[in-house]
Design an enzyme around this catalytic site. Structure first.
Site, mmCIF file in Angstrom:
data_model
loop_
_atom_site.group_PDB
_atom_site.id
_atom_site.type_symbol
_atom_site.label_atom_id
_atom_site.label_comp_id
_atom_site.label_asym_id
_atom_site.label_seq_id
_atom_site.Cartn_x
_atom_site.Cartn_y
_atom_site.Cartn_z
ATOM 1 N N SER A 99 -4.877 23.841 -10.074
ATOM 2 C CA SER A 99 -3.980 24.460 -9.106
ATOM 3 C C SER A 99 -4.746 24.781 -7.820
ATOM 4 O O SER A 99 -5.340 23.898 -7.216
ATOM 5 C CB SER A 99 -3.323 25.695 -9.730
ATOM 6 O OG SER A 99 -2.199 26.120 -9.004
ATOM 7 N N ASP A 215 6.250 19.457 -13.702
ATOM 8 C CA ASP A 215 5.704 20.528 -12.865
ATOM 9 C C ASP A 215 6.815 21.128 -12.003
ATOM 10 O O ASP A 215 7.408 20.451 -11.171
ATOM 11 C CB ASP A 215 4.595 19.969 -11.976
ATOM 12 C CG ASP A 215 3.751 21.042 -11.309
ATOM 13 O OD1 ASP A 215 4.323 22.076 -10.928
ATOM 14 O OD2 ASP A 215 2.533 20.830 -11.164
ATOM 15 N N HIS A 235 3.379 22.707 -14.879
ATOM 16 C CA HIS A 235 2.221 22.871 -13.998
ATOM 17 C C HIS A 235 0.981 23.277 -14.793
ATOM 18 O O HIS A 235 -0.108 22.752 -14.582
ATOM 19 C CB HIS A 235 2.553 23.937 -12.948
ATOM 20 C CG HIS A 235 1.495 24.136 -11.917
ATOM 21 N ND1 HIS A 235 1.142 23.170 -10.996
ATOM 22 C CD2 HIS A 235 0.692 25.212 -11.655
ATOM 23 C CE1 HIS A 235 0.175 23.633 -10.219
ATOM 24 N NE2 HIS A 235 -0.110 24.853 -10.589
#
Length: 255
Positions: A99, A215, A235
């Site tokens: 991320s 995601d 995600h």
């Protein structure tokens, strides 16, 4: 508890907490906002068993690292990572960023070169619009814990349903809530215009991008780097689908 001093603030030391396990080709795991290195527990054992030296750390302001007031811009976070690589004298290291941690990994190589780096893994690299940044910043100011709870829901959501058990979700929420409120907000602000894949356009290091197929937090984009998709994963694929995610990344590391 190993720590690395990365600066001072008002005369006090700013330091990073880190962990260092196993032996072999090094892999450095960079957690994304708002989590800590504890979120990599499903990777650490698997990567050590596969013959890697595994290093993880808490970014400044998060987990067991110093809750500094400043230093949450992308350049400073990347410099912290570079200092850790130098401190441990890691060579031919694979940098794995999840991320927003993918941004740290990319910026570190762009700013400091790839002399210590053999390859990069960008796991769910952020591609968020300015509207989401504004919304999250507003929520962080007055409703930080509720905002974190909502964000983690999106991290682990597949078609509107959570792919994570409740006990683990609460554990991750506790990790996120324990971070500095200033760090929580400032890292969000640093996302504006973030594009780790684009930053690496001129970097001559093998890169793998890994996305969850479902995601719901950031839209997967097809860049020039090879992309692996974890079927049915959100995600937070390293946490919800660790076996599939680990297999994909370990194949890349050994290629």
């Amino acid at each position: 508890m190993p720590r690395l001093a990365v600066g001072t603030e008002n005369g006090a030391e700013v330091s990073l907490y880190y962990e260092d396990f196993g032996s072999g080709p090094p892999v450095v795991l960079v957690a994304g906002w708002p989590l800590t290195t504890q979120s990599w527990e499903s990777q650490v054992a698997a990567f050590v068993a596969a013959g890697h030296r595994v290093v993880g750390y808490d970014r400044r302001g998060f987990g067991r690292s110093t809750r500094a007031w400043a230093g949450y811009d992308q350049d400073t976070l990347a410099t912290d990572l570079h200092r850790l690589l130098a401190h441990l004298d890691l060579r031919d290291a694979a940098l794995v960023g999840f991320s927003s941690g993918a941004g740290d990994v990319a910026r570190c190589v762009v700013r400091f070169g790839a002399d210590r780096v053999s390859r990069l893994v960008l796991a769910g690299p952020l591609a968020v619009d300015d509207g989401l940044v504004r919304d999250l910043l507003g929520a962080a100011e007055w409703h930080r814990i509720a905002m974190l709870d909502d964000v983690l829901g999106r991290f682990f959501s597949v078609d509107g349903e959570t792919a994570l058990d409740e006990a683990t979700r609460l554990h991750l929420l506790h990790l996120a809530a324990s971070a500095s409120a200033k760090a929580t907000a400032d890292v969000i602000a640093a996302w504006a215009g973030a594009d780790p894949e684009a930053e690496l356009a001129d970097v001559d290091v093998p890169v793998l991008v890994v996305h969850g197929e479902c995601d719901a937090f950031t839209a997967p984009r097809r860049g020039r780097a090879p992309t692996a998709v974890i079927p049915g994963a959100p995600h937070g694929a390293p946490i919800t689908h660790p076996q599939q995610w680990n297999d994909v990344v370990l194949r890349f590391l050994s290629s």
